[in-house]
Design a protein around this motif. Structure first.
Motif, PDB file in Angstrom:
ATOM      1  N   VAL A  91      24.379  14.340  19.983  1.00  0.00           N
ATOM      2  CA  VAL A  91      24.451  15.043  18.683  1.00  0.00           C
ATOM      3  C   VAL A  91      23.030  15.478  18.295  1.00  0.00           C
ATOM      4  O   VAL A  91      22.092  14.665  18.297  1.00  0.00           O
ATOM      5  N   ARG A 149      20.847  17.092  25.805  1.00  0.00           N
ATOM      6  CA  ARG A 149      21.715  16.244  26.652  1.00  0.00           C
ATOM      7  C   ARG A 149      20.934  14.976  26.977  1.00  0.00           C
ATOM      8  O   ARG A 149      19.723  15.048  27.223  1.00  0.00           O
ATOM      9  N   VAL A 180      22.723   9.693  20.879  1.00  0.00           N
ATOM     10  CA  VAL A 180      24.037   9.470  21.517  1.00  0.00           C
ATOM     11  C   VAL A 180      24.870   8.659  20.548  1.00  0.00           C
ATOM     12  O   VAL A 180      24.439   7.598  20.068  1.00  0.00           O
ATOM     13  N   LYS A 181      26.051   9.164  20.300  1.00  0.00           N
ATOM     14  CA  LYS A 181      26.938   8.447  19.381  1.00  0.00           C
ATOM     15  C   LYS A 181      27.195   7.032  19.894  1.00  0.00           C
ATOM     16  O   LYS A 181      27.548   6.832  21.054  1.00  0.00           O
ATOM     17  N   GLU A 237      28.747  11.362  23.946  1.00  0.00           N
ATOM     18  CA  GLU A 237      28.464  12.617  23.258  1.00  0.00           C
ATOM     19  C   GLU A 237      27.057  12.564  22.633  1.00  0.00           C
ATOM     20  O   GLU A 237      26.717  11.584  21.956  1.00  0.00           O
ATOM     21  N   THR A 271      25.296  12.566  29.430  1.00  0.00           N
ATOM     22  CA  THR A 271      26.247  12.795  28.341  1.00  0.00           C
ATOM     23  C   THR A 271      26.739  14.235  28.416  1.00  0.00           C
ATOM     24  O   THR A 271      26.242  15.040  29.204  1.00  0.00           O
ATOM     25  N   ARG A 272      27.717  14.520  27.602  1.00  0.00           N
ATOM     26  CA  ARG A 272      28.110  15.912  27.444  1.00  0.00           C
ATOM     27  C   ARG A 272      26.972  16.676  26.730  1.00  0.00           C
ATOM     28  O   ARG A 272      26.115  16.069  26.077  1.00  0.00           O
ATOM     29  N   ASP A 273      26.997  18.025  26.868  1.00  0.00           N
ATOM     30  CA  ASP A 273      26.044  18.829  26.075  1.00  0.00           C
ATOM     31  C   ASP A 273      26.326  18.630  24.585  1.00  0.00           C
ATOM     32  O   ASP A 273      27.489  18.521  24.165  1.00  0.00           O
ATOM     33  N   SER A 274      25.256  18.618  23.838  1.00  0.00           N
ATOM     34  CA  SER A 274      25.413  18.386  22.400  1.00  0.00           C
ATOM     35  C   SER A 274      25.973  19.629  21.697  1.00  0.00           C
ATOM     36  O   SER A 274      26.156  20.683  22.304  1.00  0.00           O
ATOM     37  N   ASN A 275      26.157  19.483  20.435  1.00  0.00           N
ATOM     38  CA  ASN A 275      26.506  20.615  19.589  1.00  0.00           C
ATOM     39  C   ASN A 275      25.366  21.633  19.579  1.00  0.00           C
ATOM     40  O   ASN A 275      24.215  21.295  19.884  1.00  0.00           O
ATOM     41  N   CYS A 333      17.847  14.347  18.806  1.00  0.00           N
ATOM     42  CA  CYS A 333      19.040  14.183  19.688  1.00  0.00           C
ATOM     43  C   CYS A 333      19.362  12.693  19.792  1.00  0.00           C
ATOM     44  O   CYS A 333      18.488  11.882  20.117  1.00  0.00           O
TER      45      CYS A 333
END
Length: 679
Positions: A571, A650, A592-593, A569, A660-664, A590
């Protein structure tokens, strides 16, 4: 001629007419047709011709001095004796005074001993119910024709039997006698001595085996068919008594000798035959045949020995059970020891001329022998010098194993081996049961010169020492695990593990991989391996080790932990504020967790539009001026009202690319007024 007084008287009385005749001479005869048999009666007849009345008769034997007078013209001797034989005469006399006739001619009375028959019962006097028996009354002497009277236990059995013998199957036990009766004059013989006939029930023989306690193939076994009577022919059967006899019967021989050749159990039966009469079949006797035991020569310590050693030869009887044996030994087929009660003999200090082929054989107390052993060759050589070699051609890496081999040529058994490292402060030998000495995890201090020797027997016989062997030990290289793109990855990423051998030089290595100490790949020629789409259960500790072509290994690497998380994910965060005034600066960040390595980032904005029905729609558009890089920041400076919108990011990394998934969504609001608003 002078007339007799009676005749004169009768004439005077007118009663007769008297005729005078010559003085008569009687005739003496007998009722016998031959010689009189002692014990029989004899009648003698003194016959007047012509016959007239009133006579008495006088009988005389010349050997007697007086006459015997009878009123009858016969004289009866009830039981004649030999002494009654001889010449006899008779005369008649009557009147008073007695008028005597002439004496008869002499008549010879011949008296002989009465024959005594002999009873002959065939086949034997001990017979069996249903067996046909022949009775014979044998009277010796002359050609007299007889009839025969038979008695059993003094009771009449057969009388006036015209044949001398007869055969019957119906009879009883008892004492049998016979006597003969002369057909011509009924003179009888003496009565025979009794012969006892014993009649038993149909016999059943028994079989006994005259053999040793154990029967082996090749043994000769004698069987006895026992029946307590004589004259039998014996028939033998094997396994099934209804089968054809093993051999034709042999009269009066109740033994069967067979050489047994097959292992296992065999049953033997016998039956007795006498004439056409058969006994019952015997119960079987079972002979259990075992394979003939074979002798085996065992040489200790070995068949190949060395001059001066103590050598013991032992004779084992395989399959001999607990039988007591004596042992014969042969050297090159010449008798060495003809009979020993012990299984072993020894050479206390063997010599070269003791080299030979040896065989042995066992003999039981019943003289049965085992098979002779196969020949075993004893070879005596000079005292040997072993060769010491190493399993490593070059230097040994610390932590690896090394085998030292102490090789005897020619090889033989029973040795212990002794190892010495002369470079040590005290030279002490290490003993092993094997011809190799293993150092499982070698250290630098294990390097140095080694020697070995072998020993066996009691007292110990030692070989020469080997030549010295140098063992060189060097420090081992260490393996290091690296993981790309990172030790923390996400499900579906491509992950590559690499094994680096630090200080490994240009040696060619193969690589083994372990996952949590379980082998994952035992031997790979490449340094790397990959998970093309990593999964959660690939999370683990990984180690590796290198192995050279000589099988020496590097040190094992330290464990490296691979962590696999669920979908990655991104962020987005903003600094300093989301509400901005034209002319301000703003930075979007941006990340990545749980991961920071190897990512590049892309920035997008949501662009509103209306569809054909007039509904508001949003689409994602890549910001052309955004930087794809590892920094993960997008800065707007100075901002304008046109920068108002919704932003997202991303991240991606790896080859092939992992996203990764698209961020918030992160909104930015830009105004033209100079107002400070708090976020």
């Amino acid at each position: 001629m002078e007339l007799r007084p009676l005749c004169v008287f009768l004439l005077l009385m007118g009663l007769i007419h008297c005729t005078t005749a010559e003085k008569p001479k009687p005739q003496l005869t007998s009722d016998l047709k031959g010689a009189a048999l002692t014990g029989n009666s004899v009648t003698l007849y003194c016959t007047m011709t012509p016959q007239s009345a009133g006579w008495k008769f006088y009988w005389i034997k010349p050997t007697q001095s007086t006459e015997t007078e009878t009123h009858s013209y016969t004289i009866y001797i009830s039981s004649v004796r030999v002494s009654d034989g001889g010449q006899c005469r008779c005369r008649a006399g009557r009147g008073n005074p007695v008028y005597y006739t002439h004496y008869s001619d002499a008549f010879w009375v011949n008296v002989t001993e009465s024959p005594k028959p002999v009873v002959i019962i065939k086949p034997y006097t001990q017979v069996f119910r249903g067996e046909r028996v022949t009775f014979r009354c044998d009277i010796q002497g002359g050609d007299t024709e007889w009839t025969y009277d038979w008695y059993r236990d003094d009771n009449t059995f057969y009388t006036s039997h015209t044949a001398q013998e007869f055969s019957i199957s119906d009879y009883y036990s008892g004492e049998y006698t016979c006597r003969g009766r002369r057909r011509s004059d009924s003179q009888i013989s003496k009565t025979s001595d009794p012969v006892t006939l014993t009649v038993s029930q149909k016999p059943k023989p028994t079989v006994r085996v005259n053999s040793q306690s154990s029967v082996y193939t090749g043994d000769r076994v004698t069987l006895n068919c026992n029946l307590l009577s004589n004259g039998w022919t014996f028939l033998w059967y094997r396994d099934y008594w209804q089968s054809i006899p093993l051999s034709p019967g042999t009269r009066n021989t109740n033994t069967l000798s067979v050489t047994v050749s097959n292992e296992g159990e065999t049953r033997y039966y016998c039956k007795a035959r006498r004439g056409n009469y058969d006994s019952e079949i015997s119960d079987p006797v079972t002979i259990t045949v075992r394979v003939r035991p074979k002798a085996v020569v065992i040489i200790k310590p070995d068949k190949h020995v060395f001059r001066g050693e103590t050598v013991t030869l032992r004779c084992e009887i395989q399959g001999g059970g607990d039988t007591e044996w004596t042992y014969s030994w042969y050297k090159k087929y010449n008798t060495l020891y003809p009979s020993r009660t012990t299984q072993e003999f020894s050479f206390s200090s063997v010599r070269n001329d003791d080299s030979a082929e040896y065989t042995c054989r066992g003999r039981r107390s019943d003289s049965q022998s085992s098979e002779i052993s196969d020949a075993v060759t004893l070879t005596v050589s000079e005292k040997p010098k072993p060769e010491l070699t190493s399993s490593r051609e070059g230097a040994v890496l610390t932590g690896n194993s090394v085998n030292l081999s102490c090789t005897l040529t020619p090889q033989s058994a029973g040795w212990k081996f002794y190892w010495i490292k002369p470079t040590q402060s005290t030279e002490t030998e290490t003993e092993t049961e094997t011809d190799y000495y293993n150092i499982s995890s070698v250290r630098v201090s294990d390097g140095g010169q080694y020697r070995c020797r072998a020993g066996r027997g009691n007292p110990v016989y030692y070989t020469h020492y080997s030549d010295a062997l140098w063992v060189n030990v060097t420090e081992s290289a260490k393996a290091v695990v690296t993981i790309k793109p990172d030790k923390h990855v996400f499900r579906g990423e491509t992950v590559t593990l690499r094994c680096e051998i630090q200080g490994g030089g240009d040696t060619e290595w193969t690589y083994s991989w372990d996952k949590k100490y379980n082998t994952l790949y035992p031997s790979r020629t490449t340094q790397e391996f990959s998970f093309s789409s990593v999964r959660n259960d690939d999370s683990a500790e990984y180690t590796c080790r290198g192995r050279r072509s000589d099988s020496q290994s590097s040190e094992i690497s330290d464990a490296v932990t691979l962590t696999v998380s669920d979908a990655a994910e991104a962020v987005v965060s903003v600094s300093p504020l989301r509400w901005l005034t034209e002319g301000d600066s703003v930075t979007l960040s941006c990340e990545v967790k749980h991961s920071s390595t190897g990512w590049t980032f892309s920035w997008y904005t949501e662009v509103p539009s209306r569809d054909s029905q007039g509904s508001l729609r949003y689409s994602t558009a890549l910001l052309s001026d955004s930087s794809r890089g590892s920094g993960g920041s997008y800065t707007l400076s100075p901002v304008t009202v046109n920068h108002t919108g919704v932003y997202m990011c991303r991240a991606e990394r790896g080859e092939p690319v992992f996203h990764t998934r698209d961020s918030n969504l992160q909104p930015l609001c830009i105004t033209g007024e100079e107002i400070n608003q708090q976020q």
